[in-house]
Design a protein around this motif. Structure first.
Motif, PDB file in Angstrom:
ATOM      1  N   THR A 183       0.809  -1.227   0.000  1.00 42.75           N
ATOM      2  CA  THR A 183       0.000   0.000   0.000  1.00 42.75           C
ATOM      3  C   THR A 183       0.839   1.273   0.000  1.00 42.75           C
ATOM      4  N   ILE A 184       2.153   1.123   0.086  1.00 49.20           N
ATOM      5  CA  ILE A 184       3.033   2.293   0.129  1.00 49.20           C
ATOM      6  C   ILE A 184       4.081   2.148  -0.966  1.00 49.20           C
ATOM      7  N   ALA A 185       4.319   3.253  -1.671  1.00 45.29           N
ATOM      8  CA  ALA A 185       5.362   3.221  -2.699  1.00 45.29           C
ATOM      9  C   ALA A 185       6.729   3.212  -2.031  1.00 45.29           C
ATOM     10  N   GLU A 186       7.597   2.338  -2.528  1.00 42.67           N
ATOM     11  CA  GLU A 186       8.952   2.314  -1.978  1.00 42.67           C
ATOM     12  C   GLU A 186       9.917   1.640  -2.932  1.00 42.67           C
ATOM     13  N   GLY A 187      11.188   1.893  -2.664  1.00 38.99           N
ATOM     14  CA  GLY A 187      12.255   1.445  -3.543  1.00 38.99           C
ATOM     15  C   GLY A 187      12.439  -0.057  -3.556  1.00 38.99           C
ATOM     16  N   PRO A 188      13.374  -0.523  -4.353  1.00 41.46           N
ATOM     17  CA  PRO A 188      13.543  -1.966  -4.522  1.00 41.46           C
ATOM     18  C   PRO A 188      13.786  -2.691  -3.203  1.00 41.46           C
ATOM     19  N   PHE A 189      13.148  -3.830  -3.081  1.00 43.18           N
ATOM     20  CA  PHE A 189      13.371  -4.688  -1.919  1.00 43.18           C
ATOM     21  C   PHE A 189      13.317  -6.146  -2.356  1.00 43.18           C
ATOM     22  N   ALA A 190      13.805  -7.000  -1.461  1.00 40.88           N
ATOM     23  CA  ALA A 190      13.945  -8.414  -1.806  1.00 40.88           C
ATOM     24  C   ALA A 190      12.725  -9.221  -1.373  1.00 40.88           C
ATOM     25  N   ILE A 191      12.473 -10.261  -2.113  1.00 34.81           N
ATOM     26  CA  ILE A 191      11.521 -11.295  -1.708  1.00 34.81           C
ATOM     27  C   ILE A 191      12.312 -12.593  -1.698  1.00 34.81           C
ATOM     28  N   ARG A 192      12.234 -13.305  -0.591  1.00 36.57           N
ATOM     29  CA  ARG A 192      13.063 -14.497  -0.454  1.00 36.57           C
ATOM     30  C   ARG A 192      12.254 -15.673   0.078  1.00 36.57           C
ATOM     31  N   CYS A 193      12.798 -16.852  -0.130  1.00 33.49           N
ATOM     32  CA  CYS A 193      12.236 -18.067   0.443  1.00 33.49           C
ATOM     33  C   CYS A 193      13.180 -18.513   1.564  1.00 33.49           C
ATOM     34  N   ASP A 194      12.643 -18.624   2.786  1.00 36.89           N
ATOM     35  CA  ASP A 194      13.491 -19.035   3.900  1.00 36.89           C
ATOM     36  C   ASP A 194      13.713 -20.547   3.919  1.00 36.89           C
ATOM     37  N   VAL A 195      12.886 -21.264   3.158  1.00 36.92           N
ATOM     38  CA  VAL A 195      13.077 -22.717   3.067  1.00 36.92           C
ATOM     39  C   VAL A 195      14.257 -23.003   2.140  1.00 36.92           C
ATOM     40  N   HIS A 196      14.268 -22.298   1.013  1.00 35.88           N
ATOM     41  CA  HIS A 196      15.334 -22.478   0.023  1.00 35.88           C
ATOM     42  C   HIS A 196      16.049 -21.138  -0.091  1.00 35.88           C
ATOM     43  N   ARG A 197      17.146 -21.017   0.598  1.00 35.35           N
ATOM     44  CA  ARG A 197      17.764 -19.707   0.794  1.00 35.35           C
ATOM     45  C   ARG A 197      18.326 -19.105  -0.488  1.00 35.35           C
ATOM     46  N   TRP A 198      18.454 -19.903  -1.532  1.00 38.95           N
ATOM     47  CA  TRP A 198      18.982 -19.349  -2.775  1.00 38.95           C
ATOM     48  C   TRP A 198      17.911 -18.599  -3.565  1.00 38.95           C
ATOM     49  N   MET A 199      16.652 -18.812  -3.231  1.00 35.85           N
ATOM     50  CA  MET A 199      15.563 -18.208  -4.010  1.00 35.85           C
ATOM     51  C   MET A 199      15.389 -16.743  -3.620  1.00 35.85           C
ATOM     52  N   ASN A 200      15.528 -15.866  -4.599  1.00 36.51           N
ATOM     53  CA  ASN A 200      15.255 -14.465  -4.333  1.00 36.51           C
ATOM     54  C   ASN A 200      14.702 -13.776  -5.569  1.00 36.51           C
ATOM     55  N   SER A 201      13.992 -12.711  -5.312  1.00 34.88           N
ATOM     56  CA  SER A 201      13.398 -11.909  -6.360  1.00 34.88           C
ATOM     57  C   SER A 201      13.408 -10.469  -5.857  1.00 34.88           C
ATOM     58  N   PHE A 202      13.303  -9.526  -6.777  1.00 27.09           N
ATOM     59  CA  PHE A 202      13.312  -8.119  -6.363  1.00 27.09           C
ATOM     60  C   PHE A 202      12.162  -7.385  -7.029  1.00 27.09           C
ATOM     61  N   THR A 203      11.560  -6.511  -6.257  1.00 31.48           N
ATOM     62  CA  THR A 203      10.509  -5.679  -6.812  1.00 31.48           C
ATOM     63  C   THR A 203      10.608  -4.276  -6.214  1.00 31.48           C
ATOM     64  N   ALA A 204       9.860  -3.354  -6.797  1.00 35.63           N
ATOM     65  CA  ALA A 204       9.693  -2.016  -6.238  1.00 35.63           C
ATOM     66  C   ALA A 204       8.236  -1.632  -6.444  1.00 35.63           C
ATOM     67  N   VAL A 205       7.739  -0.798  -5.550  1.00 34.13           N
ATOM     68  CA  VAL A 205       6.323  -0.426  -5.583  1.00 34.13           C
ATOM     69  C   VAL A 205       6.230   1.065  -5.906  1.00 34.13           C
ATOM     70  N   PHE A 206       5.439   1.406  -6.911  1.00 33.77           N
ATOM     71  CA  PHE A 206       5.383   2.791  -7.394  1.00 33.77           C
ATOM     72  C   PHE A 206       3.984   3.370  -7.230  1.00 33.77           C
ATOM     73  N   ASP A 207       3.961   4.704  -7.148  1.00 29.75           N
ATOM     74  CA  ASP A 207       2.665   5.378  -7.090  1.00 29.75           C
ATOM     75  C   ASP A 207       2.294   5.943  -8.461  1.00 29.75           C
ATOM     76  N   HIS A 208       2.957   5.444  -9.483  1.00 32.17           N
ATOM     77  CA  HIS A 208       2.657   5.850 -10.858  1.00 32.17           C
ATOM     78  C   HIS A 208       2.947   4.657 -11.771  1.00 32.17           C
ATOM     79  N   PRO A 209       2.521   4.732 -13.008  1.00 27.08           N
ATOM     80  CA  PRO A 209       2.695   3.562 -13.885  1.00 27.08           C
ATOM     81  C   PRO A 209       3.953   3.610 -14.750  1.00 27.08           C
ATOM     82  N   PHE A 210       4.874   4.543 -14.506  1.00 32.90           N
ATOM     83  CA  PHE A 210       5.997   4.741 -15.417  1.00 32.90           C
ATOM     84  C   PHE A 210       7.224   3.942 -14.944  1.00 32.90           C
ATOM     85  N   HIS A 211       7.128   2.669 -15.138  1.00 30.96           N
ATOM     86  CA  HIS A 211       8.219   1.797 -14.691  1.00 30.96           C
ATOM     87  C   HIS A 211       8.143   0.490 -15.463  1.00 30.96           C
TER      88      HIS A 211
END
Lengths: 263, 315
Positions: A182-210
């Motif tokens: 619900t809040i716009a913010e810069g890139p952050f990680a998404i990880r799986c704690d079961v399989h520590r090698w799994m990661n993804s990155f996203t960022a949340v924007f308050d506009h569609p220009f990305h």
């Protein structure tokens, strides 16, 4: 000894560390997203006004570092389904373009408008014990669907700094959970704690220009005519910025060039 | 807990208490593995695990759910211990202590659940770590209090002498070790374990810049290690110089010093190995054993060095 060091030493010597926890988030990443904060409540943005475009490539100079094979022996399913998978930190196309880079507008857009989130959710899938896509962007209040396509269990643990963390378990193949930020913010990680090698990155924007450089290393963003500060962000190489002015009916080109820093 | 007629031996209860203490040592090791492997949230729900009693033990689930299973086992042991003490133990304060242990292990389970449900908030995670140490001390104490040796009455080693006297010195040692474990828990749960990446210096100096809270916490833990070492050596010297004919005091004091030397080595290698899982986890578990041994020696020294004139019984 300066006062800062003296204070710190006193702190340590008096063993008064207990009240000063905080920090220590190993996944904290530099701010790189849009304007952040709450959604503007002004008039609605009309996508039809996006008559201009910004496009370009994310170029990579020099030899790309070799990505290591992921050791998946912690889970027999992954060992089989993810055989041969390498880390996705630096993926360069055959024509020298860097994949999985976020590109977004930091300033120049009309911050007084209300940018409605897309109706369709972004989907973060788990296949072969890795996240697909590895890097993606989304809007605040846009649904994100976590899907488990693997025949093993996963947890999806998002590490935003401004939004609430998400940690959801998916024990069964085919499970889906939907959530949102619900809040716009810069890139952050998404990880799986079961399989520590799994990661993804996203960022949340308050506009569609990305967007991201995806699999090709190229990008295009549709924008209204104007002058914009454009940012490229890569999980390993960080942030680059550029400026561009674009008129109606035109597409301005803006490319970024990354390289491996000298050791 | 004043001098009374010796309580009858109940070797079975004592052995069970010792077994519970050993199981608790392993539980602390298993809990350390959870943090060392970063598996604290590999199972996002509680009290079930992915909605199951026995999820597939893959990846981080092996450590997190494994910790829960060992914890459940220790919980059952503690429950049996409390019931056994309630039925067979004649000393009311021992019965109450065993009930205290039971309440502690229940609270510990709830804290563990809260820390999972609320995504490892530092205060809760640190409280979970420290309640584990407190519970361990209670179990070690119960193992000591239920021993035939204790019930028959420990020999008096002499009057309390010196300032501080040996019992109070041991108490200070136990307190210092407890505080040191608190700092260690803070370090682990704030991710400050490598905030200072070199050892024995800190960023190449004796005193680093304290620009980040992680550096302060980490450095405090190092300063704490020096303080604990000083107190342990002081205690050892006091025991060897004044009570060397009392193996009940000498053995634990020597053991604590030996464990401490292992602990310092493990601490150094924790930094040098960039927090290798096994080294870091043994560092955590060995710290708990040092605390347990310190509490053991403290209680024994209070019993064997009574204030004023000698006494015959300790039960």
């Amino acid at each position: 000894m300066n006062s800062k060091r003296a204070l710190g030493l006193a702190f340590a010597l008096t063993l008064a560390a207990a009240g000063c926890g905080g920090g220590g988030d190993e996944f904290s990443l530099p701010d790189g997203a849009g304007s952040g904060g709450a959604a503007p409540t002004g008039p609605a943005y009309d996508p039809a006004t996006a008559t201009a475009g910004i496009s370009g490539s994310i170029l990579f100079e020099g030899d790309a570092p070799e990505m290591s094979l992921i050791q998946m022996s912690a889970d027999p399913y992954c060992l089989d389904a993810g055989a041969g998978t390498r880390t996705e930190e630096v993926l360069v196309t055959d024509d020298g373009k860097l994949r999985n880079t976020m590109i977004f507008i930091r300033s120049g857009h009309d911050t007084g408008l209300f940018y409605a989130p897309p109706a369709e959710p972004v989907v973060l899938d788990q296949q072969g014990c890795r996240y697909i896509p590895h890097v993606f962007t989304m809007m605040m209040n846009q649904d994100i669907t976590f899907r488990n396509s693997d025949d093993t269990l996963h947890n999806i643990h998002a590490f935003p700094m401004e939004n609430m963390q998400i940690n959801v378990g998916q024990a069964v193949q085919g499970m889906e959970n939907t959530d949102s930020f619900t809040i716009a913010e810069g890139p952050f990680a998404i990880r799986c704690d079961v399989h520590r090698w799994m990661n993804s990155f996203t960022a949340v924007f308050d506009h569609p220009f990305h967007t991201t450089s995806g699999d090709t290393g190229d990008y295009t963003i549709s924008v209204p005519p104007g002058t914009y500060e454009v940012v490229a962000w890569h999980e390993r190489y960080g942030e680059m910025t550029g400026s561009v002015t674009v008129a109606a009916g035109e597409t301005a080109e803006l490319s970024f060039t990354y390289s491996e820093p000298a050791a | 807990m004043g001098p009374t007629a010796p309580a009858p031996d109940n070797v079975g209860l004592h052995r069970f208490a010792v077994f519970t203490a050993l199981a608790t040592t392993f539980l602390i090791f298993a809990g350390g593995l959870v943090t060392s492997t970063g598996s604290g949230l590999a199972v996002p729900d509680w009290p079930l695990s992915y909605g199951m009693f026995f999820p597939p033990m893959v990846g981080g689930v092996f450590y997190e759910h494994g910790h829960r299973l060992v914890a459940a086992f220790v919980g059952i042991l503690t429950c049996v211990l409390a019931v056994w003490a309630a039925l067979k133990e004649e000393r009311p304060w021992v019965r109450w202590l065993s009930i205290g242990a039971l309440l502690a292990v229940i609270s510990q389970a709830i804290l563990g659940g809260i820390t999972v449900r609320y995504l490892l908030p530092t205060p809760v995670s640190v409280s979970h770590a420290m309640l584990a140490q407190t519970f361990y001390c209670v179990i070690v104490s119960l193992a000591l209090f239920t021993s035939p040796d204790w019930k028959r009455g420990l020999p008096v080693a002499g009057p309390r002498a010196g300032a501080p006297s040996l019992p109070w010195l041991c108490a200070v040692m136990s307190g210092a070790v407890y505080l040191q474990l608190l700092l260690g828990a803070l370090m682990r749960h704030t991710g400050s374990g490598l905030a200072i990446p070199d050892f024995p210096l800190a960023f190449g100096r004796f005193i680093p810049d304290f620009d980040a809270s992680g550096v302060s916490i980490h450095y405090a833990h190092r300063v704490g290690a020096v303080a604990v070492t000083g107190i342990v050596v002081w205690t050892l010297v006091r025991v060897l110089s004044g009570y060397r004919r009392h193996p009940r005091l000498v053995r634990p004091a020597v053991l604590i010093a030996a464990l401490l030397s292992v602990q310092l080595t493990l601490g150094a290698f924790t930094v040098w190995s960039a927090k290798a899982v096994m080294i870091t986890t043994f560092h955590v578990a060995n710290g708990a054993v040092i605390l347990g041994a310190s509490v053991f020696l403290t209680i024994r020294s209070f019993a064997m060095l009574p204030p004023g004139s000698a006494r015959r019984g300790t039960a």
